[in-house]
Design a protein around this motif. Structure first.
Motif, PDB file in Angstrom:
ATOM      1  N   SER A 177       0.744  -1.337  -0.054  1.00 30.12           N
ATOM      2  CA  SER A 177      -0.057   0.090  -0.108  1.00 30.12           C
ATOM      3  C   SER A 177       0.861   1.276  -0.051  1.00 30.12           C
ATOM      4  N   TYR A 178       2.152   1.167   0.426  1.00 25.14           N
ATOM      5  CA  TYR A 178       3.066   2.499   0.333  1.00 25.14           C
ATOM      6  C   TYR A 178       3.865   2.492  -0.531  1.00 25.14           C
ATOM      7  N   ASP A 179       4.257   3.505  -0.867  1.00 25.52           N
ATOM      8  CA  ASP A 179       5.461   3.899  -2.020  1.00 25.52           C
ATOM      9  C   ASP A 179       6.721   3.602  -1.193  1.00 25.52           C
ATOM     10  N   TYR A 180       7.806   2.860  -1.754  1.00 22.82           N
ATOM     11  CA  TYR A 180       8.930   2.380  -1.063  1.00 22.82           C
ATOM     12  C   TYR A 180       9.784   3.719  -0.837  1.00 22.82           C
ATOM     13  N   LEU A 181       9.858   4.604  -1.508  1.00 19.34           N
ATOM     14  CA  LEU A 181      10.801   5.880  -1.400  1.00 19.34           C
ATOM     15  C   LEU A 181      10.057   6.839  -0.296  1.00 19.34           C
ATOM     16  N   THR A 182       8.799   7.102  -0.638  1.00 20.80           N
ATOM     17  CA  THR A 182       8.325   8.304   0.284  1.00 20.80           C
ATOM     18  C   THR A 182       7.467   7.843   1.320  1.00 20.80           C
ATOM     19  N   ASN A 183       7.174   6.786   1.525  1.00 23.47           N
ATOM     20  CA  ASN A 183       6.370   6.167   2.578  1.00 23.47           C
ATOM     21  C   ASN A 183       5.121   6.755   2.799  1.00 23.47           C
ATOM     22  N   ILE A 184       4.433   7.198   1.533  1.00 22.16           N
ATOM     23  CA  ILE A 184       3.095   7.619   1.295  1.00 22.16           C
ATOM     24  C   ILE A 184       2.441   6.744   0.589  1.00 22.16           C
ATOM     25  N   TRP A 185       1.134   6.420   0.419  1.00 21.64           N
ATOM     26  CA  TRP A 185       0.327   5.632  -0.461  1.00 21.64           C
ATOM     27  C   TRP A 185       0.815   5.515  -1.871  1.00 21.64           C
ATOM     28  N   ASN A 186       0.779   4.371  -2.341  1.00 20.93           N
ATOM     29  CA  ASN A 186       1.155   4.155  -3.770  1.00 20.93           C
ATOM     30  C   ASN A 186      -0.150   4.226  -4.746  1.00 20.93           C
ATOM     31  N   ARG A 187      -0.151   4.121  -5.862  1.00 19.32           N
ATOM     32  CA  ARG A 187      -1.268   4.202  -6.793  1.00 19.32           C
ATOM     33  C   ARG A 187      -2.402   3.065  -6.272  1.00 19.32           C
ATOM     34  N   ARG A 188      -2.184   1.944  -6.147  1.00 26.03           N
ATOM     35  CA  ARG A 188      -3.106   0.921  -5.619  1.00 26.03           C
ATOM     36  C   ARG A 188      -3.907   1.295  -4.344  1.00 26.03           C
ATOM     37  N   ALA A 189      -3.223   1.896  -3.627  1.00 24.56           N
ATOM     38  CA  ALA A 189      -3.832   2.252  -2.172  1.00 24.56           C
ATOM     39  C   ALA A 189      -4.766   3.553  -2.392  1.00 24.56           C
ATOM     40  N   PHE A 190      -4.217   4.629  -3.417  1.00 28.16           N
ATOM     41  CA  PHE A 190      -4.885   5.606  -3.503  1.00 28.16           C
ATOM     42  C   PHE A 190      -6.332   5.354  -4.121  1.00 28.16           C
ATOM     43  N   TYR A 191      -6.492   4.475  -5.155  1.00 22.02           N
ATOM     44  CA  TYR A 191      -7.488   4.068  -5.751  1.00 22.02           C
ATOM     45  C   TYR A 191      -8.458   3.332  -4.610  1.00 22.02           C
ATOM     46  N   ARG A 192      -8.115   2.509  -3.780  1.00 20.18           N
ATOM     47  CA  ARG A 192      -8.789   2.025  -2.744  1.00 20.18           C
ATOM     48  C   ARG A 192      -9.423   2.874  -1.834  1.00 20.18           C
ATOM     49  N   HIS A 193      -8.945   4.052  -1.532  1.00 14.38           N
ATOM     50  CA  HIS A 193      -9.208   4.722  -0.584  1.00 14.38           C
ATOM     51  C   HIS A 193     -10.228   5.650  -1.251  1.00 14.38           C
ATOM     52  N   ILE A 194     -10.109   6.260  -2.388  1.00 10.40           N
ATOM     53  CA  ILE A 194     -10.653   7.214  -3.043  1.00 10.40           C
ATOM     54  C   ILE A 194     -12.216   6.520  -3.526  1.00 10.40           C
ATOM     55  N   ASN A 195     -11.902   5.403  -3.462  1.00 14.12           N
ATOM     56  CA  ASN A 195     -13.230   4.712  -3.903  1.00 14.12           C
ATOM     57  C   ASN A 195     -14.454   4.679  -2.699  1.00 14.12           C
ATOM     58  N   LYS A 196     -13.560   4.671  -1.597  1.00 11.40           N
ATOM     59  CA  LYS A 196     -14.459   4.886  -0.082  1.00 11.40           C
ATOM     60  C   LYS A 196     -14.837   6.055  -0.088  1.00 11.40           C
ATOM     61  N   ALA A 197     -14.033   7.140  -0.468  1.00 14.21           N
ATOM     62  CA  ALA A 197     -14.426   8.605  -0.218  1.00 14.21           C
ATOM     63  C   ALA A 197     -15.666   8.787  -1.171  1.00 14.21           C
TER      64      ALA A 197
END
Length: 331
Positions: A177-197
């Protein structure tokens, strides 16, 4: 080996077989406690887990069975020295717990449970690290029998496997779920969370605002100052954007130097205020006396206009808005 131990062995094996399927650490540990107590019903069992962040042992509690677990708990974790446990890695004896001052706050439990002494084994990982301690509490000042000691060793082993499995599962979930370099969400996690939003704003009749951020001249920055410096820039931007995260706002790195933010907002005015706040945060970033800037594009959509949601289409709108701003930047 006694019949009770053979039965216990089989039961512990069943717990381990279910581990990959059930996977819930609290449930696994609770089953270990219950099995240990069932085998020798004159003793009670408790578990302390080592918290790496707090650097101390914490009592295991299951939220669904909190009262039961708390009554089993007889050891004051503040009195347990991690260094001593690590150095000994053998049975830990705490006798006379109802007369020793260090257990004064637990005296009342003697009346409830009629417990007077306890014996514990460290829970050791496959890499020989201490993960916790499992305790057996007894009403008498008697040493553990050979069978009881073997049972406690079995229980400690099963706890170790369950805890390590949980740690690995958490690591896998994080990497997924997290980008290895920046430690924020990656694309997959973003899609999952925005669907909930999106589902959430439909209930509230609100807007979803997308903010697409692209670092200006990032290729030139990489070419001129090197990829390590470029990575520092990406991490800096991620840390700045992460300040906006809350239960209604999420931040992700889509790839390269492209970041995206979604936010649930009541009005377009609120969305524009948030945009200005993001711009203000990113307006002037300086690393080693080098100024780095970014362009931001926006896209707002009201719940009433979201039919068959196409997140890619929404992102493309915000992306096109960003490129218009970037074009103005180069003029």
């Amino acid at each position: 080996m006694s019949g009770a131990l053979i039965t216990a062995y089989r039961s512990f094996n069943k717990i381990l077989k279910h581990l990959p399927v059930e996977g819930s650490l609290p449930e696994m540990l609770l089953r270990v406690i219950e099995l240990t107590e069932t085998t020798f019903n004159d003793r009670q069992t408790s578990i302390l887990l080592f918290d790496k962040n707090k650097k101390k042992f914490m009592p295991f509690t299951n939220k669904n069975r909190n009262k039961t677990c708390r009554e089993r708990f007889m050891i004051n974790p503040a009195k347990i020295h991690f260094e001593n446990v690590c150095s000994k890695k053998k049975i830990i004896i705490s006798e006379h717990i109802t007369t020793s001052n260090e257990y004064r706050e637990y005296y009342s439990l003697k009346t409830i449970n009629d417990l007077n002494s306890c014996y514990g084994l460290p829970i050791i990982s496959s890499r020989n690290n201490v993960l916790g301690i499992i305790y057996s509490h007894c009403s008498q000042n008697s040493m553990l029998s050979d069978d009881e000691y073997e049972l406690l060793e079995m229980a400690a082993t099963v706890c170790s496997i369950a805890i390590e499995n949980n740690i690995k599962q958490q690591e896998l979930n994080h990497f997924a779920s997290y980008d290895y370099l920046t430690n924020i969400w990656n694309r997959r996690a973003f899609y999952r969370h925005i669907n909930k939003a999106i589902k959430n704003i439909k209930l509230k009749n609100e807007y979803i605002a997308l903010y697409y951020i692209d670092i200006n001249n990032f290729k030139n920055i990489n070419d001129q100052y090197g990829h390590r410096f470029g990575d520092r820039v990406l991490r800096k931007y991620a840390s700045k954007l992460q300040k906006f995260t809350n239960d209604k706002t999420g931040v992700a790195r889509l790839g390269g130097d492209e970041f995206i933010i979604y936010s649930e907002v009541h009005t377009q005015i609120e969305a524009n205020i948030k945009k200005m706040a993001i711009l203000s945060e990113l307006n002037h970033i300086e690393i080693d006396d080098i100024i780095v800037t970014a362009s931001i594009g926006t896209y707002y959509i009201h719940a009433s206009n979201i039919k068959d949601v196409n997140i890619d289409c929404m992102i493309n709108h915000a992306d096109m808005s960003m490129y218009k701003k970037k074009h103005l930047f180069h003029l």
